[in-house]
Design a protein around this motif. Structure first.
Motif: not given
Length: 1633
Positions: A91, A95, A130, A134
Motif C-alpha cells: 500500500q 500511495t 488504493l 492512486t
C-alpha cells in the motif's frame, strides 16, 4: 502515453528509499525463522534499493518491480501477520505511485491469491481501491482482474466483507468511468486534437472481450466493464470480467443505474457506449419487464404459473423502474424509440389489474418526471408532435386520469389475489364529516362511498420516492390506501406546474401590462402539450374536486385548473380552456342544477373525450343526501333558464361551502386571467349569475350587488357565516369587473360580449314574464364605470345592448336598462377625461349618443327617464356641452305628438331652459338645430299654447341673431357640414345661413294644420324678412326665394288644393264667418296672404332681386304661382292672382332700361311673362274643354279670357323680335281654346262687343285683332315661316262658320243647361275667312306657303260650307266660300301648275270640293227666287269658266287624275238629265241649262282639234283632248239611248223642250266631232270604234217627228259616209309635235 508506460519521472527521496530498506529489513527479520527464502529476497531487495540510491539513472520502477517479489512471497505464506506486513508495504508503494503496469500485475496476482485463500479480505479491498484510485496505471485485463476480485469478495460469506466489497465495487465501477471523463478532458486539451474517429458499428455488434478499435484505453476499459455488467444482469457469461463466479441481478441493476446516473456524458460523447445503451441495456430492460407486464393480479391463482420468472419480483421490478427512470430522464434524446416503449410500459403499470405496489412504483417514477418541465416538453416534441409515434405525453396524463377514476370504483367490484388490499374506510363520519365539536376532517377524498386519505405531501417542485428507495426489501411492501391518490394528486398538480413553467410567463402584478403571448417558435409545441394533456387532466381533477374533503386540497386543485385554463387561453385553445372553466363552474353549482345550467350554455365540442365521460359518470352517480346535507350553507330559489319550461315548479337549490369556494376560484380566475377568457366569459358569468341569484344578491346603484332577498321567499336559508360572507363575495364580484380596466381592448370586448349575451338570455326569459336576472345589466354598468379612461373602446357595444334592454316589454328590465344608460352617461360626462370633455367633440358625441338613441324607444317610462336625465345634465354639465348640443337638442326634439302632453311639456321645459340660458354659450353650429327643435314644438298638435309659445321663441332667436350679428359673423366659419346646405346659392355667408334656417322653419309653420299657427307664423316670417332682410347679402336673397318663399307658395298651393270643403264645426259658442267655414276657405285666406306677401317682397325688393342672376327664373316661378292661383276655383284666390299678375306686369313695364344687360334681362323677363301667359291660357282653357269629371267642371269666365287675350298685344310688343313659330303655335292653341270655351249666362254682358264690328264679341274681336297683329308682323319682318301657321289658325277659326266648337259634353254634364249661352261664331268665322283670302292673295307664291300646302288647307276649309251649300245656317256662308274659292284659285292655280309636285293633295281635294259644290246633295229650297237661282247658276258657271281657262289648257302640267275628274265633272254637268234631281216641283229652273251648256262647250272645245289650234297640244300628248273625246262619245251614247227609249214610251206626247234641245245639241256635237277626228292624226282607234258604235243609234233616231232633231241628225249621218272606207294613215301628221 502515461496510461501505457506508467508514470514517468517520479522523484523518490532518499529518505523514502531508506524507509523502504528499513521495512524490508523488518520483513526479513520477521520471516527469517519460518520463511528463509523470503528473508533472502528481502535482503536482495535492500541491496537493490541501496544501489538505486547510488545510481539514480536506473529506473525506479525497474527497482521496485524487483523488490515486489519478496512481498508476493510473503503473501503466499498464509501467515496473517506476515501478510498484513506485506500488504502495508504494498500500500505504501502504491500511495507513493511507485507501481507501474508490471508491478500492478504482480500486486493483482498477489491479491487474487489472497482472495482465493480468503485471508484479510478487507485489507485486500483496501489495497485494490488504493491501486486503482492512486493513478491510472491499472487498466485492461489487470483492471478486469481487480474488479472480478472485488465482485467475488462481494459474494463472500462474511457480511462485513460483503458490504465492504459492495461499496468497493460501486466505487471502482464509478472510478473506471471517471477515468473516461478525465481522459476525454485531457484529449480535448492536447494540442494536436485527434481527428474524429471512424466507427465501424459491425466491430462491436457481436460482444467480445476486446474493445472496439480506436477507443482510448480508459474508455476501452469502461466499455468492456459496462458490456459485461449487462451480460451479468442478463445471466450471461462475461467477456472481460473473467473469473466471475457469482452475480445477482439486483446488484447488477444497481451498478448499471449508478453508472447511468453519474456518467451520462460518456454515453453521449462515445458512439460505442451509445450503442451499448441502445442495443444491450434497452433489450435487457425490456426482457426483464416482461413478467411485470404479463402478470395480472386480478387473475385467479389457478391460472398463474408457479415459476418465479412469470411473477413480478419486487426488488427487480423496483430496480428496473429506477433504471428506466434514469434512462428516460437522462438518455431520452439518445433512446427516443426505446423511451417510447419504456414510457408505454410505465403507463401500463397503472392499469387497475396490476398489483398496488407496481402501480405505486410507476406513480413515483411518473412523479419524478412530472417535476421536470423540459422532460415533458421533449416527450411531447418527440412523440405527441410526431404523427408516426405514440402520443406518450397524452398517454401519461390520460393514465393518471384513468388511475384516479379507477380508485373511486366501489371496492366490492375488485378482486385481488396477491394480497388483501382493501380500500380504506373513512373515520367515523356523520353526514360526511367527522363527528364531535372542533374536529377538523382528515385531508382526503370521499366519493361514491370510497374514502382515500392524503398520506403524504410534497413541497412544490420536489419529489420523494418511498417505494423506489426500498432497496433492502425483498417482499412487496404494503401500500397505504391513500398513497396512490396522494402521488397521483401531486403528479397532476406538478404536470400543470411544469406546463406553466414552460408556457406561461411569471405571474404579473395587477396593473402591469398583460402577459406576453407565447413565442411563435414554440407555439406548436405548447399547443400540443395542451392538446395531449387536457382530457386526462380534466378526467382526473374533476372527481378530485368533487371528492376532496379538505379546503386546501380543493383550493390547490382549483388553482391548478385556473392555471391550466389560463395557459389554454394564452394559446387560444378555446375548447380545453372552456372545458376547464366548465369544471370550476360545475363545482360552483349543485350537481343536478349544474347539469341543467351547463348543458344549456356549453356547446358539445367543449365537453369531449375524457371530460365528457367523467362528467356523465359523475352526474350518473347519485350523491347521498348524507354526504352533503351538513355542508349546505345556503338555500335559495333557482334562476329560471331556457332549458326549464315556463311554469315548471323547481325546488330550492342548496349551496355547499365547496360551491362557494369554487365560486371564489371562479372569481379569482376571471380576475387574474380575464384577458384569456375570450368566449368562455359567457360560461363564467352565467355561473356567477346563477350563484348570485341563489344567494339573493340584487343590483344596486352603480351596478354593485347587495344582499336584498325578499322576505316573502320562504325557501331562502342562508347561514350566518355566509351572510357575513355575502358582502365579501359582492366585493369580489365588483373587483372582478373593476379589474376589467387592466384587460386589453380585445379581452374587454369579450367580457362585454359575454355580458351582453347573458343579458340577452335574461331578456328572452323575461319575454315569458318570468322574473329576469339583472346581473348582466348591473355588471355592464359596473364595467363601463371602471373603464372610463378608455370609454371609447367599449361604449358602443355596451350601450347598444343597453338600448336593446330599454326596448324590452318587461318593466324591470327596462327600468335597469335606462338606469344603466343614464347613470353611465352622467358619470362619463362628469369624469375628468385626459382630453377635457369640453374640447373633445368626438367623445361628447359618443357619450351622448346612447341617450339620444333612447329617443327611438317607444316606452313612455324610458323616455321620461331620458328627459329627466337631460334636465340633470343641463343643470350639472350644461357648460361643458360645447359639442353635445346637437344630441341634446335631438333628444328634446324627438318628442312628438304620440308621446302625450306630459312628455311634450317636460321636453319643452328643457327647450325653454336651453333657449333662455344656453343660447349665448351654445356653439354657433348648433343654432340651426336649435331653430329646428323650436320649430318642431311649433308644429306639435297636443298643446296649441306650446306651439304659439314656440313661434314666440322664434322671435327670441331672431332677436338674438340680430343683436349678436357682429359676434356671430366673426365666429361662424364656412363649415358646410354644420349648417344646412342651400343648393343654388354659392358661398352663402354662415350668418345668412342661420337666418335662412329661421326663415325656412317659419315657412314650414306657415303651412301648419291650425289656422292660428299659420297666421302667427306667416306674420312672423314676412315681418322678420321685412325687419331684418337688410342684414342679408344680396346672394342670400336667392335662397330666400328658392328655399323659403317659393316652397311656401308651393306647399300652400298643394294643401289648399287638397283641403276639405266640408263645414268646420268650431264647437262651443265660437261663430265662424261663412267665408271661413270650411278648411278650403281657411286655406284660401292663407293662399291669398302668402301670394300677396311674396308679391310684396318682389315689389319692395325689386332692384335687389333684379340684380340676382336668376331673377328671370324667379320671375317665372312667381308667375307660375300666380297662374296656378288664377286657375283656382275659389273666386277670392283667382281674383287676387289676376290682380297680382297685372300689378307685377305694370311694375315690369315701368322699369327703366339703362344698359344692354338690362335690355337682355328685360327680354328674358318678357319671354318668361309670355311663357306664363301661354301656360295660363293653355291650362285654363284645355281642362275646360277636355275634363271628364262631372264634379270638377270649371269653365273660366269671359272676363279671364278677354283679359288674357287683351294682355297679349302688350306682351307681344316686347317679344315680337324673338317671336318664333313655336310661340305662334302655342298662341294659336290658346286663342283657339279661348274662343272654344262655353259661356255662362251670368257672363252675358261680356258678349256685347266693344269694336266697330257689331256682330263680334270682345273676345272674338281681341282674337282677330291678335291675328291681324301677327299677320302684319310676319309680313313686315318677311317672316315666311310664320305665315303658314297664321293660315292654319285662321282656317281653324274660319271653320267655326259651319262647325262651331262643341259644348254638348259640358251641357250634358252640367245640371242647368239653361245657364249656357249659345255664342254666334259665324261673323267670327267669316271674318277669319276673309282675312285668309286676303293674306293668300299676298303670299301665294311664298315658298313656305307653297311647301305648307296652304292652298290645299284653304280648299279643305272651304269644302264643308261649299258642300253644305243650301244647308248652311245662312247663304252668306257658302256664297262667301264660293267667292273665296274662285279668288284663291285664280291666284293659286298658277302657282300650283308651276310647283306641280307639291300640290298633289290639293288637286284631289279640289276635285272633291268642286264635285260636292256643283252637284250638291240637296236642291235649293222651294222658296228660292228666280233671281237668286240665276245668280247661284252664274257662280257655278264662273267655276267652270275658271277650269276652262286655268286648268284644261294646261293639262300636261296638271295631274292626269285631276284632268280625268274635271272631264267627268264636265260630263256630269253637260247633260241636263245628269243634273236632274227629283223634286216635288218639277221646275225647269232647277235644270241649270246655262251651266250644262257651259260644261258641254268646255268639253267640246277640248275635243275638237284643228290644225290651227296646235298650242293646246303639249309634248305631243294632248291628254285633255283624248280624255274629252272618249268621255264625249260615252256621254253621246247615253243621251241617244235615253232619248230613243223615252220617245218610244212617250208615244205621241212630245218630250220636254229641254230634252229636244239636248238631243239636238248632241247630234250637232257628233257632226262637229267627226269632222275634227278626221282632221286629227290617228293615235288611238278606240275613239273611232266608239264613234262607229253610235251609228245604229243615230239610225234609230230617224223616226223622230221633231224637226229640231231631224235636221242635225241628217248632218250627222252624212258625216258617216267617209267612214265606209277607212282613212289612210298620214305619217307626217303622226310626227307632229
Amino acid at each position: 502515453m502515461a496510461f501505457e508506460n506508467g508514470i514517468s519521472n517520479v522523484e523518490v527521496s532518499a529518505a523514502f528509499i531508506e524507509t523502504l530498506q528499513t521495512d524490508f529489513k523488518n520483513l526479513a527479520g520477521e520471516s527469517k525463522k519460518k520463511y528463509p527464502v523470503i528473508k533472502e529476497s528481502c535482503e536482495e531487495a535492500v541491496i537493490k534499493l541501496k544501489s538505486a540510491l547510488s545510481t539514480p539513472q536506473t529506473s525506479i520502477f525497474y527497482v521496485i518491480n524487483q523488490v515486489i517479489y519478496p512481498l508476493s512471497q510473503g503473501c503466499e505464506t498464509k501467515d496473517v501477520k506476515l501478510i498484513k506486513f506485506c500488504l502495508q508495504i504494498i500500500q505504501k508503494l502504491i500511495t507513493h505511485q511507485l507501481i507501474d503496469q508490471k508491478g500492478a500485475l504482480y500486486i493483482t496476482d498477489t491479491l487474487w491469491t489472497l482472495m482465493e485463500s480468503g485471508i484479510e479480505e478487507v485489507k485486500i479491498l483496501q489495497s485494490v481501491t488504493l491501486l486503482l484510485t492512486t493513478n491510472t496505471v491499472v487498466h485492461g485485463d489487470t483492471l478486469a482482474r481487480t474488479l472480478v476480485l472485488c465482485f467475488r469478495l462481494h459474494f463472500a460469506k462474511n457480511s462485513t466483507t460483503i458490504n465492504t466489497a459492495g461499496a468497493t465495487v460501486r466505487q471502482l465501477v464509478s472510478l473506471v468511468f471517471e477515468r473516461v471523463v478525465a481522459e476525454d478532458e485531457m484529449l480535448a486539451k492536447s494540442e494536436n486534437t485527434p481527428t474524429v474517429r471512424q466507427i465501424n458499428m459491425d466491430d462491436f455488434k457481436i460482444p467480445s472481450g476486446t474493445p472496439p478499435k480506436g477507443l482510448p484505453p480508459c474508455a476501452a476499459d469502461a466499455y468492456l466493464l459496462f458490456q459485461d455488467l449487462v451480460q451479468l444482469v442478463n445471466a450471461d457469461q462475461p467477456y472481460w470480467l473473467i473469473g466471475m463466479t457469482e452475480m445477482t441481478r439486483t446488484f447488477g441493476l444497481e451498478l448499471l443505474e449508478s453508472v447511468l446516473t453519474q456518467f451520462s456524458i460518456v454515453f453521449y460523447k462515445n458512439a460505442e457506449f451509445s450503442f451499448l445503451l441502445k442495443e444491450r441495456v434497452c433489450a435487457l430492460v425490456i426482457k426483464l419487464f416482461s413478467p411485470n407486464i404479463k402478470y395480472r393480479s386480478t387473475l385467479p391463482s389457478s391460472v398463474q404459473q408457479a415459476t418465479p420468472f412469470e411473477k413480478p419480483y419486487f426488488p427487480i421490478s423496483m430496480r428496473l423502474l429506477r433504471v428506466v427512470s434514469i434512462l428516460i430522464q437522462k438518455y431520452h434524446s439518445l433512446l427516443v424509440t426505446e423511451c417510447e416503449i419504456f414510457l408505454s410500459l410505465i403507463v401500463k403499470f397503472l392499469d387497475p389489474d396490476k398489483p398496488t405496489w407496481q402501480r405505486s412504483l410507476a406513480l413515483e417514477v411518473l412523479h419524478k418526471m412530472t417535476i421536470q418541465p423540459e422532460l415533458l416538453n421533449s416527450f411531447c416534441k418527440c412523440y405527441d408532435l410526431n404523427k408516426h409515434t405514440t402520443s406518450i405525453f397524452q398517454d401519461i396524463v390520460n393514465s393518471l386520469g384513468a388511475y384516479v377514476q379507477s380508485l373511486f370504483v366501489n371496492p366490492q367490484l375488485q378482486i385481488n389475489n396477491t394480497m388483501n388490499i382493501t380500500q380504506g374506510q373513512p373515520p367515523v363520519f356523520l353526514g360526511g364529516l367527522p363527528a364531535g365539536p372542533g374536529v377538523s376532517p382528515q385531508p382526503g377524498f370521499l366519493l361514491r362511498g370510497v374514502w382515500l386519505p392524503i398520506v403524504t405531501t410534497f413541497p412544490t417542485g420536489q419529489t420523494k420516492s418511498i417505494y423506489l428507495e426500498m432497496l433492502d426489501k425483498i417482499e412487496p411492501p404494503t401500500i397505504p390506501d391513500g398513497y396512490g391518490i396522494s402521488i397521483a394528486y401531486a403528479s397532476l398538480l406538478e404536470i400543470i406546474r411544469s406546463l406553466q413553467i414552460t408556457i406561461g410567463p411569471q405571474h404579473h402584478v395587477e396593473g402591469e401590462s398583460p402577459p406576453p403571448r407565447p413565442k411563435e417558435i414554440n407555439k406548436e409545441l405548447y399547443c400540443q402539450l395542451i392538446k395531449s394533456s387536457w382530457c386526462g387532466l380534466l378526467a382526473a381533477l374533476s372527481p378530485l374536486i368533487d371528492a376532496s374533503t379538505d379546503e386546501s386540497i380543493t383550493e390547490n386543485v382549483l388553482k391548478a385548473i385556473q392555471t391550466y385554463a389560463s395557459l389554454c387561453g394564452q394559446l387560444n385553445l378555446d375548447t380545453p380552456r372552456d372545458a376547464f372553466i366548465t369544471a370550476i363552474c360545475k363545482s360552483s353549482l349543485p350537481p343536478h342544477y349544474a347539469l341543467t345550467v351547463l348543458n344549456t350554455i356549453t356547446s358539445g365540442s367543449a365537453l369531449r373525450t375524457g371530460h365528457s365521460q367523467e362528467l356523465n359518470a359523475q352526474l350518473v352517480a347519485q350523491y347521498g343526501e348524507a354526504d352533503y346535507r351538513q355542508q349546505v350553507v345556503a338555500v335559495g330559489t333557482p334562476l329560471p333558464t331556457s332549458s326549464v319550461p315556463a311554469g315548471t315548479q323547481q325546488g330550492p337549490v342548496m349551496l355547499t361551502s365547496k360551491n362557494l369556494q369554487s365560486m371564489r376560484a371562479l372569481l379569482s380566475l376571471a380576475h387574474c386571467h380575464g384577458s384569456i377568457l375570450g368566449s368562455s366569459w359567457h360560461l363564467v358569468l352565467t355561473t356567477l349569475q346563477h350563484l348570485v341569484w341563489i344567494l339573493g344578491l340584487k343590483p344596486s346603484t352603480g351596478g354593485s350587488l347587495k344582499a336584498g332577498r325578499l322576505t316573502t321567499d320562504t325557501n331562502a336559508v342562508i347561514t350566518t357565516s355566509v351572510m357575513a360572507d355575502l358582502p365579501v363575495l359582492s366585493q369580489m364580484l365588483s373587483r372582478l369587473f373593476e379589474s376589467s380596466q387592466y384587460l386589453d381592448d380585445v379581452a374587454l370586448h369579450h367580457l362585454i360580449n359575454a355580458l351582453c349575451k347573458l343579458s340577452q338570455e335574461a331578456m328572452e326569459l323575461a319575454y315569458s314574464n318570468r322574473e329576469p336576472s339583472l346581473f348582466a345589466v348591473a355588471k355592464l354598468l359596473e364595467t363601463g364605470l371602471v373603464n372610463m379612461p378608455r370609454i371609447e373602446v367599449l361604449w358602443r357595444p355596451l350601450t347598444n345592448h343597453l338600448l336593446e334592454v330599454c326596448r324590452h316589454p318587461h318593466i324591470r328590465m327596462r327600468e335597469w336598462g335606462v338606469e344603466a344608460i343614464t347613470y353611465l352617461v352622467k358619470s362619463a360626462l362628469h369624469y375628468k377625461h385626459t382630453v377635457p370633455l369640453r374640447d373633445n367633440q368626438k367623445l361628447q358625441t359618443l357619450l351622448l349618443g346612447p341617450l339620444f338613441e333612447l329617443s327611438s324607444v317607444p316606452h313612455g317610462d324610458v323616455r321620461q327617464r331620458q328627459l329627466e336625465c337631460v334636465l340633470e345634465i343641463l343643470h350639472g354639465a350644461g357648460e361643458t356641452l360645447s359639442h353635445g348640443w346637437p344630441l341634446v337638442l335631438g333628444i328634446i326634439g324627438a318628442v312628438n305628438d304620440q308621446h302625450g302632453e306630459n312628455l311634450i311639456r317636460i321636453a319643452f321645459q328643457c327647450l325653454q331652459l336651453v333657449i333662455t340660458d344656453f343660447l349665448p354659450v351654445m356653439p354657433w353650429r348648433c343654432l340651426p338645430l336649435c331653430v329646428d327643435t323650436v320649430s318642431k314644438f311649433g308644429s306639435q298638435t297636443q298643446e296649441l299654447n306650446i306651439s304659439l309659445t314656440a313661434v314666440g321663441l322664434m322671435w327670441n332667436i331672431s332677436d338674438y341673431f340680430h343683436q349678436n350679428q357682429g359676434k356671430l359673423s366673426q365666429t361662424l366659419t364656412e363649415d358646410t357640414t354644420v349648417l344646412p346646405d342651400f343648393p343654388g346659392t354659392l358661398n352663402m355667408p354662415s350668418f345668412d345661413k342661420l337666418w335662412m334656417c329661421l326663415y325656412a322653419r317659419l315657412g314650414e309653420l306657415c303651412v301648419d294644420t291650425r289656422p292660428a299657427v299659420r297666421k302667427s307664423a306667416g306674420q312672423t316670417l314676412f315681418s322678420t324678412i321685412s325687419a331684418h332682410g337688410g342684414l342679408l347679402k344680396q346672394s342670400t336673397w336667392q335662397a330666400i326665394l328658392w328655399q323659403v318663399l317659393f316652397p311656401l307658395l308651393d306647399k300652400v298651393r298643394s294643401l289648399s288644393n287638397s283641403a276639405s270643403s266640408e263645414k268646420v264645426d268650431a264647437g262651443g259658442n265660437i261663430l265662424i264667418h261663412h267665408t271661413r267655414n270650411t278648411a278650403q276657405k281657411q286655406w284660401a285666406e292663407t293662399q291669398v296672404l302668402t301670394l300677396s306677401g311674396v308679391a310684396r317682397v318682389f315689389n319692395t325688393k325689386r332692384q335687389l332681386l333684379q340684380a340676382l342672376g336668376d331673377f328671370p327664373r324667379a320671375w317665372s316661378i312667381l308667375l307660375e304661382f300666380i297662374e296656378n292661383a288664377a286657375l283656382s276655383k275659389n273666386n277670392e284666390v283667382s281674383i287676387a292672382a289676376l290682380k297680382s299678375f297685372q300689378e307685377i306686369l305694370f311694375l315690369s313695364k315701368s322699369q327703366s332700361v339703362d344698359n344692354k344687360s338690362a335690355v337682355i334681362e328685360d327680354r328674358e323677363i318678357w319671354s318668361i311673362a309670355w311663357k306664363v301667359w301661354v301656360k295660363i291660357g293653355t291650362e285654363i282653357t284645355v281642362p275646360a274643354l277636355e275634363t271628364e269629371s262631372t264634379n270638377d267642371l270649371y269653365c273660366p269666365s269671359q272676363t279671364f279670357l278677354t283679359a288674357l287675350v287683351q294682355i297679349f298685344p302688350s306682351v307681344f310688343q316686347h317679344i315680337k323680335s324673338n317671336f318664333n313659330l313655336d310661340d305662334l303655335k302655342q298662341l294659336g292653341t290658346v286663342l283657339t281654346n279661348a274662343v272654344s270655351v262655353p259661356v255662362y249666362g251670368e257672363t252675358t254682358p261680356y258678349i256685347i262687343s266693344t269694336s266697330s264690328d257689331v256682330s263680334l264679341t270682345p273676345l272674338h274681336d281681341g282674337v282677330l285683332h291678335t291675328m291681324e297683329l301677327l299677320q302684319k308682323e310676319a309680313l313686315s319682318r318677311n317672316n315666311s315661316k310664320m305665315i303658314p301657321e297664321i293660315f292654319k289658325r285662321l282656317l281653324i277659326f274660319a271653320k267655326f262658320t259651319c262647325s262651331p266648337p262643341s259644348t254638348s259634353k259640358l251641357e250634358n254634364k252640367h245640371n242647368k243647361v239653361s245657364d249656357w249661352v249659345a255664342m254666334n261664331y259665324i261673323p267670327f268665322g267669316e271674318k277669319a275667312m276673309s282675312m285668309t283670302v286676303k293674306l293668300y292673295d299676298k303670299t301665294a307664291e311664298n315658298p313656305e306657303v307653297i311647301s305648307a300646302n296652304i292652298l290645299h288647307g284653304i280648299v279643305a276649309a272651304l269644302h264643308k260650307p261649299l258642300a253644305l251649300k243650301y244647308n248652311c245656317y245662312t247663304n252668306s256662308i257658302w256664297k262667301l266660300a264660293a267667292n273665296s274659292l274662285i279668288t284663291v284659285l285664280k291666284t293659286g292655280l298658277k302657282v300650283a301648275r308651276i310647283h306641280g309636285n307639291q300640290f298633289a293633295a290639293m288637286w284631289t281635294e279640289l276635285a272633291a270640293t268642286l264635285n260636292d259644290f256643283l252637284f250638291p246633295s240637296m236642291c235649293a229650297p222651294a222658296d228660292k227666287g228666280l233671281d237668286e237661282m240665276v245668280t247661284d247658276e252664274a257662280t257655278d258657271c264662273q267655276l267652270i269658266e275658271l277650269l276652262r281657262t286655268e286648268v284644261l289648257p294646261y293639262s300636261s302640267q296638271i295631274p292626269k287624275e285631276f284632268i280625268m275628274q274635271v272631264v267627268i265633272l264636265l260630263n256630269k254637268g253637260s247633260i241636263h238629265s245628269a243634273t236632274n234631281v227629283k223634286t216635288d216641283i218639277d221646275s225647269e229652273l232647277t235644270l241649270r241649262e246655262e251651266f250644262a251648256k257651259t260644261c258641254f262647250e268646255t268639253l267640246l272645245q277640248f275635243s275638237l282639234i284643228d290644225g290651227d289650234n296646235k298650242a293646246l297640244v303639249v309634248n305631243g300628248d294632248d291628254l285633255a283632248g283624248q280624255l274629252a273625246v272618249t268621255s264625249l262619245l260615252q256621254r253621246f251614247q247615253e243621251v241617244l239611248e235615253k232619248y230613243i227609249e223615252d220617245e218610244k214610251l212617250s208615244g205621241k206626247c212630245p218630250l220636254p223642250r229641254y230634252r229636244l234641245s239636248e238631243i239636238s245639241f248632241v247630234l250637232k256635237a257628233v257632226t262637229t266631232l267627226i269632222i275634227s277626228m278626221k282632221k286629227a292624226p290617228i293615235r288611238d282607234s278606240t275613239a273611232w270604234e266608239h264613234l262607229i258604235k253610235l251609228y245604229p243609234h243615230l239610225v234609230e233616231c230617224t223616226t223622230t217627228t221633231s224637226t229640231q232633231v231631224s235636221r242635225p241628225l241628217k248632218e250627222a249621218l252624212l258625216q258617216f259616209c267617209d267612214l265606209l272606207q277607212p282613212p289612210m294613215s298620214n305619217k307626217a301628221n303622226g310626227e307632229k309635235i
